[in-house]
Design an enzyme around this catalytic site. Structure first.
Site, PDB file in Angstrom:
ATOM      1  N   LYS A  13       0.956  -1.170  -0.043  1.00  0.00           N
ATOM      2  CA  LYS A  13       0.007  -0.025   0.009  1.00  0.00           C
ATOM      3  C   LYS A  13       0.847   1.197   0.055  1.00  0.00           C
ATOM      4  CE  LYS A  13      -4.402   1.310   0.166  1.00  0.00           C
ATOM      5  NZ  LYS A  13      -5.504   0.254  -0.384  1.00  0.00           N
ATOM      6  N   ASP A  41      -6.815   4.586  -4.768  1.00  0.00           N
ATOM      7  CA  ASP A  41      -7.526   4.471  -3.484  1.00  0.00           C
ATOM      8  C   ASP A  41      -7.961   5.648  -3.184  1.00  0.00           C
ATOM      9  OD1 ASP A  41      -8.123   2.443  -1.179  1.00  0.00           O
ATOM     10  OD2 ASP A  41      -7.289   4.331   0.247  1.00  0.00           O
ATOM     11  N   SER A  71      -8.288  -5.795 -10.514  1.00  0.00           N
ATOM     12  CA  SER A  71      -6.906  -5.339 -10.776  1.00  0.00           C
ATOM     13  C   SER A  71      -5.981  -6.249 -11.332  1.00  0.00           C
ATOM     14  CB  SER A  71      -6.390  -4.458  -9.680  1.00  0.00           C
ATOM     15  OG  SER A  71      -6.798  -3.252  -9.403  1.00  0.00           O
TER      16      SER A  71
HETATM   17  P1  NDP Z   1     -13.693   7.487  -2.560  1.00  0.00           P
HETATM   18  O1  NDP Z   1     -12.918   8.767  -2.002  1.00  0.00           O
HETATM   19  O2  NDP Z   1     -14.182   7.405  -3.917  1.00  0.00           O
HETATM   20  O3  NDP Z   1     -14.986   7.593  -1.531  1.00  0.00           O
HETATM   21  C1  NDP Z   1     -15.092   7.808  -0.351  1.00  0.00           C
HETATM   22  C2  NDP Z   1     -16.336   8.339   0.181  1.00  0.00           C
HETATM   23  O4  NDP Z   1     -16.583   8.351   1.725  1.00  0.00           O
HETATM   24  C3  NDP Z   1     -16.512   9.768  -0.165  1.00  0.00           C
HETATM   25  O5  NDP Z   1     -17.879  10.035  -0.423  1.00  0.00           O
HETATM   26  C4  NDP Z   1     -16.313  10.388   1.040  1.00  0.00           C
HETATM   27  O6  NDP Z   1     -16.753  11.818   1.200  1.00  0.00           O
HETATM   28  C5  NDP Z   1     -16.633   9.609   2.168  1.00  0.00           C
HETATM   29  N1  NDP Z   1     -16.133   9.621   3.443  1.00  0.00           N
HETATM   30  C6  NDP Z   1     -14.939   9.691   3.677  1.00  0.00           C
HETATM   31  N2  NDP Z   1     -14.545   9.703   4.972  1.00  0.00           N
HETATM   32  C7  NDP Z   1     -15.833   9.552   5.424  1.00  0.00           C
HETATM   33  C8  NDP Z   1     -16.390   9.658   6.985  1.00  0.00           C
HETATM   34  N3  NDP Z   1     -15.415   9.977   7.938  1.00  0.00           N
HETATM   35  N4  NDP Z   1     -17.774   9.848   7.243  1.00  0.00           N
HETATM   36  C9  NDP Z   1     -18.506   9.624   5.897  1.00  0.00           C
HETATM   37  N5  NDP Z   1     -17.986   9.713   5.103  1.00  0.00           N
HETATM   38  C10 NDP Z   1     -16.719   9.719   4.577  1.00  0.00           C
HETATM   39  O7  NDP Z   1     -13.080   6.271  -1.942  1.00  0.00           O
HETATM   40  P2  NDP Z   1     -13.374   4.788  -2.174  1.00  0.00           P
HETATM   41  O8  NDP Z   1     -14.944   4.392  -2.474  1.00  0.00           O
HETATM   42  O9  NDP Z   1     -12.448   4.163  -3.432  1.00  0.00           O
HETATM   43  O10 NDP Z   1     -13.131   3.685  -1.005  1.00  0.00           O
HETATM   44  C11 NDP Z   1     -13.880   3.667   0.088  1.00  0.00           C
HETATM   45  C12 NDP Z   1     -13.312   2.733   1.193  1.00  0.00           C
HETATM   46  O11 NDP Z   1     -13.213   1.499   0.389  1.00  0.00           O
HETATM   47  C13 NDP Z   1     -11.931   2.859   1.673  1.00  0.00           C
HETATM   48  O12 NDP Z   1     -11.970   2.576   2.759  1.00  0.00           O
HETATM   49  C14 NDP Z   1     -11.063   2.083   0.785  1.00  0.00           C
HETATM   50  O13 NDP Z   1      -9.763   1.835   1.312  1.00  0.00           O
HETATM   51  C15 NDP Z   1     -11.791   0.968   0.306  1.00  0.00           C
HETATM   52  N6  NDP Z   1     -11.499   0.335  -0.654  1.00  0.00           N
HETATM   53  C16 NDP Z   1     -11.665   0.700  -2.019  1.00  0.00           C
HETATM   54  C17 NDP Z   1     -11.448  -0.041  -3.223  1.00  0.00           C
HETATM   55  C18 NDP Z   1     -11.353   0.749  -4.500  1.00  0.00           C
HETATM   56  O14 NDP Z   1     -11.411  -0.255  -5.323  1.00  0.00           O
HETATM   57  N7  NDP Z   1     -11.738   1.903  -4.529  1.00  0.00           N
HETATM   58  C19 NDP Z   1     -11.229  -1.296  -3.084  1.00  0.00           C
HETATM   59  C20 NDP Z   1     -11.016  -1.902  -1.620  1.00  0.00           C
HETATM   60  C21 NDP Z   1     -11.247  -1.230  -0.830  1.00  0.00           C
HETATM   61  P3  NDP Z   1     -15.893  12.898   0.692  1.00  0.00           P
HETATM   62  O15 NDP Z   1     -15.417  12.832  -0.587  1.00  0.00           O
HETATM   63  O16 NDP Z   1     -16.722  14.076   0.996  1.00  0.00           O
HETATM   64  O17 NDP Z   1     -14.686  12.926   1.710  1.00  0.00           O
END
Ligand code: NDP
Length: 444
Positions: free
Chosen positions: A126, A166, A378
């Site tokens: 990571k 990520d 991936s």
């Molecule tokens: P994104 O940045 O696309 O989306 C994250 C979302 O969560 C945004 O809407 C963000 O809002 C919101 N968010 C962040 N912090 C908070 C909080 N404290 N409370 C409420 N909402 C919050 O990220 P991903 O969707 O890619 O990833 C989300 C999770 O999934 C992470 O834990 C990541 O590690 C995990 N993950 C992702 C993968 C992927 O393929 N993308 C694969 C496996 C795991 P804002 O933008 O306003 O901060």
């Protein structure tokens, strides 16, 4: 003191500030304790657990970049190559102000077991930076990515370490990062990074893969209790890539997705999202709009400063960030009769919340298993890049479905064999393969 406890205590003593890493290490070590006890002599002799919790390598570097006014800023870049026993290190890059070495270690450690569970030959890694892309211009983001890759390139490669996106790193950043890698290396190694656009070696279904995979895993969990997803009320958190993919597939399969959120609060849609609303999630994310905008556009309730877990739903799918579901939330879910929590984000539930949930009859689909669809596709992208060939959308989706079914089957099989929860079963299945490879390769 047990071997697992010794390892955990040493870790806390040695790296006292890495709280998230302690949390995941404790969770994994506890859940694999039955296997450790069975093999204690062998593992101790080979210092297997000592090696398991120590990254093979952590790279920390400075990332200077120039803003639009010509002022130079410096951020810290990281790449943790945790475990390469079963394949090249693989794991995303996170650009977020909260990123520290401990965050990277926690995520890379989790990734090791997740990648093992996919059944594909990928190790755990990571990386990222404490750079905050929010509020930065496109040119500033590009300059940052170029500077980040100018150091990172020497540590990665298609057979060595393969980053991806990520939090804060999506298709745009991946393009800038690969562009700089290609310029420096002077050759076309597009298998060095995944999450690319289709025009330069990306895979069909990659943007959807994590969310689709979560949904396929959830379907397996439901089938295991002779139930189905159609008609289920589901609370999702976040409004990013994972939330979008999950909402899209769940709506397609007839579920009622009633919430989305961001750090400012959540929206509630009692009738459930439709295709138009799911599509609009992409605009929210692309333009960094607050979730309240979504509520205003579709005339929905916006609940400020709260998490969606207070609503009565059948299923909960956290898709935002780590530790977003804590003990008070867990109590509310039990009170509301929630049947399943299927973890989309990495480590969304705090340790006490997890314990409470599982003791009180909610089935937990652990993130290492449930969200492995993203990294699985991936790895399929890496295969396609190596072959210089592309699979169709249907082919990739069918492979993803097969992988998610197999992950569930392995996790379930281990949970039955060792009489544990599904989460523990997933950790055991992931661990056994990594441990076997580490032991057979000598004491590296
Ligand atoms: P994104 O940045 O696309 O989306 C994250 C979302 O969560 C945004 O809407 C963000 O809002 C919101 N968010 C962040 N912090 C908070 C909080 N404290 N409370 C409420 N909402 C919050 O990220 P991903 O969707 O890619 O990833 C989300 C999770 O999934 C992470 O834990 C990541 O590690 C995990 N993950 C992702 C993968 C992927 O393929 N993308 C694969 C496996 C795991 P804002 O933008 O306003 O901060």
């Amino acid at each position: 003191m047990s071997y697992a406890n010794e390892i955990y205590e040493n870790l806390v003593k040695k790296f006292p500030e890495e709280k998230e890493f302690h949390q995941t290490a404790k969770e994994v070590l506890e859940s694999i304790s039955v296997v450790i006890e069975e093999n204690e002599e062998l593992y101790r002799k080979n210092a297997l657990l000592e090696r398991l919790v120590e990254p093979e390598r952590s790279v920390i570097f400075r990332v200077p970049w120039e803003d639009d006014n010509g002022v130079v800023h410096v951020n810290t870049g990281y790449r943790v190559q945790f475990n390469g026993a079963i394949g090249p290190y693989k794991g995303g890059l996170r650009f977020h102000p909260s990123v520290r070495l401990g965050t990277m270690k926690f995520l890379a450690f989790e990734q090791t077991f997740k990648n093992s569970l996919t059944g594909l030959p990928i190790g755990g890694g990571k990386g990222g930076s404490d750079f905050d892309p929010i509020g930065k211009s496109d040119n500033e983001i590009r300059r940052f990515c170029v500077s980040f890759m100018t150091e990172l390139y020497r540590h990665i490669g298609p057979d060595r370490d393969v980053p991806a996106g990520d939090l804060g790193v999506s298709g745009k950043e991946i393009g800038y990062l690969f562009g700089q890698y290609r310029r420096i290396k002077g050759c076309y190694e597009n298998g060095v990074i995944t999450g690319k656009a289709l025009s330069f070696g990306g895979s069909k279904i990659r943007p959807e893969a994590t969310g689709y995979g979560i949904t396929y895993f959830l379907q397996e969990m439901l089938a295991d209790r002779n139930d189905k997803i159609e008609g289920k009320t589901i609370a999702i958190s976040g409004c990013g890539n994972v939330a979008w993919g999950a909402a899209k597939k769940m709506v397609e399969l007839g579920a009622k997705v009633v919430t989305l959120s961001d750090p400012s609060g959540y929206i509630y849609d009692p009738n459930g999202l439709n295709d138009e609303k799911v599509e609009y999630m992409l605009e929210i994310r692309a333009n960094n709009l607050p979730i309240e905008t979504f509520a205003k556009k579709f005339n929905l309730e916006f609940v400020k400063g709260k998490r969606p877990w207070e609503k009565k739903v059948d299923i909960v799918v956290p898709c935002a960030t780590q530790n977003e579901l804590e003990i008070e939330d867990a109590k509310k879910l039990v009170e509301n009769g929630t049947i399943i929590i299927c973890e989309g984000s990495n480590m969304p539930c705090s340790l006490d919340a997890t314990e409470y949930i599982e003791k009180n009859g909610i089935t937990l689909g652990p993130s290492k298993a449930a969200n492995a669809g993203g990294v699985a596709v991936s790895a399929l992208e890496m295969s396609q890049d190596s072959m210089r060939y592309h699979w169709s959308e249907e082919e990739v989706d069918a492979k993803l479905l097969g992988i998610m079914k197999e992950i569930f089957a392995q996790s379930k099989q281990m949970s039955v064999k060792y009489n544990t929860t599904l989460s523990q079963g997933a950790n055991i299945a992931g661990f056994i393969k990594v441990a076997d490879a580490m032991l057979k390769q000598g004491n590296y």
